[in-house]
Scaffold this active site. Structure first.
Site, PDB file in Angstrom:
ATOM      1  CG  ASN A  24     -10.921 -25.697  25.375  1.00 35.84           C
ATOM      2  OD1 ASN A  24     -11.883 -25.331  24.698  1.00 35.84           O
ATOM      3  ND2 ASN A  24     -11.015 -25.916  26.673  1.00 35.84           N
ATOM      4  CE1 TYR A 176     -25.202 -33.426  27.406  1.00 32.70           C
ATOM      5  CE2 TYR A 176     -25.713 -35.604  28.287  1.00 32.70           C
ATOM      6  CZ  TYR A 176     -24.888 -34.762  27.554  1.00 32.70           C
ATOM      7  OH  TYR A 176     -23.751 -35.271  26.961  1.00 32.70           O
TER       8      TYR A 176
END
Length: 309
Positions: A24, A176
């Site tokens: 999205n 991360y």
């Protein structure tokens, strides 16, 4: 390969079904648009139904013939992953391309619904579990593309004995990097295991370089840090390439006839930060079979998803 490969060179994908996680926004949105424009049916696997519907409307404005299907998927929740996989099994969906794109970056410490550190849980374990549960739906010549990052080089090394940062002071950028190194370890171990079975499924990885997306702002928003948001905005404006360019390595890995199982695709310009897609290298630990086997076993244990053993 051409150093100026663009979306125009994507082959005809009519009749193909694609799953894109995180479809999205940012890279996922541009990847979805590019594949839909080539004729593929794209299953948009997104955490937010509202954002997915808005993204689908945006894509249909650019690609009126786009065939899009929205499904709910929260990779930080293994029950959501299982529900999504069950929906595709119930509909007997044959998947020709799985793009494990969704991710979060450098967010403050948090845990997933299953108790995993948020970044490793979302970026790696969620996709590990998803891939395992969709594997039997993949067509014989399907491709799996895992989206990694230059950040896989930013960690001194993934600590499998403390994957969830329970015994160390949390370092969000290192966490991360761990998750992105895990993406590559998973890619190359999946490649080895599929090849051992005689499978013709292709497994590759891609990274976007430094692409301007909303991903850079999520941590600042969670921390309510105006300074960090300003720094990210300035860097996006001055250094980053557009998200559409950042999506090209994923699209290339997904559709080019030049791709072999085990390839890693990234931008071709300085330090792999921007440019057109090309085959690139990665740190040697990413291709370490011993480390990958250990991570695979731990991932099976944590997710209770076992496959290709």
């Amino acid at each position: 390969m051409s150093q100026t490969w663009t979306e125009d060179q994507i082959p005809d994908l009519c009749g193909k079904t694609v799953v894109v996680t995180g479809a999205n926004s940012g890279l996922g949105l541009n990847t979805t648009r590019g594949l839909a424009a080539a004729g593929a049916k794209v299953i948009m696997a997104c955490r937010s139904q509202h954002k997915a519907e808005a993204a689908a409307a945006e894509i249909r404005e650019a690609v009126p013939q786009a065939e899009l299907e929205i499904h709910s998927l929260d990779l930080s929740n293994l029950s959501s992953v299982a529900d999504f996989a069950k929906q595709l099994h119930d509909s007997k969906t044959q998947i020709d391309l799985l793009i494990n794109n969704a991710g979060i970056m450098a967010v403050p410490f948090g845990k997933t619904a299953d108790g995993f550190e948020m970044q490793i849980g979302t970026n790696h374990l969620g996709h590990f579990a998803l891939t395992g549960q969709l594997l039997d739906l993949l067509s014989a010549d399907a491709r799996i593309v895992n989206v990694a990052s230059m950040a896989h080089r930013w960690t001194p090394g993934i600590k499998l004995d403390d994957l969830n940062w329970e015994r160390r002071r949390y370092k969000r950028w290192q966490a991360y990097g761990d998750s992105k190194l895990a993406n590559l370890l998973f890619t190359f171990e999946l490649q080895r295991r599929l090849q051992a079975t005689g499978s013709s499924i292709t497994v590759a990885a891609a990274h976007p370089g430094y692409a301007a997306t909303h991903l850079q702002y999520v941590a600042a928003e969670q921390k309510q840090s105006r300074l960090e948001k300003w720094v990210m905005a300035a860097a996006n404006k001055l250094v980053a390439q557009p998200a559409a360019m950042g999506a090209l390595p994923s699209l290339y890995a997904a559709t080019s006839s030049d791709i072999n199982s085990g390839d890693y695709i990234g931008p071709d310009s300085f330090q792999q930060m921007r440019g057109h897609p090309t085959k690139v290298g990665c740190r040697k630990e990413a291709r370490d079979p011993g480390l990958a086997t250990q991570l695979w076993s731990l991932s099976e244990q944590l997710t209770d998803i076992n496959y290709l053993n």
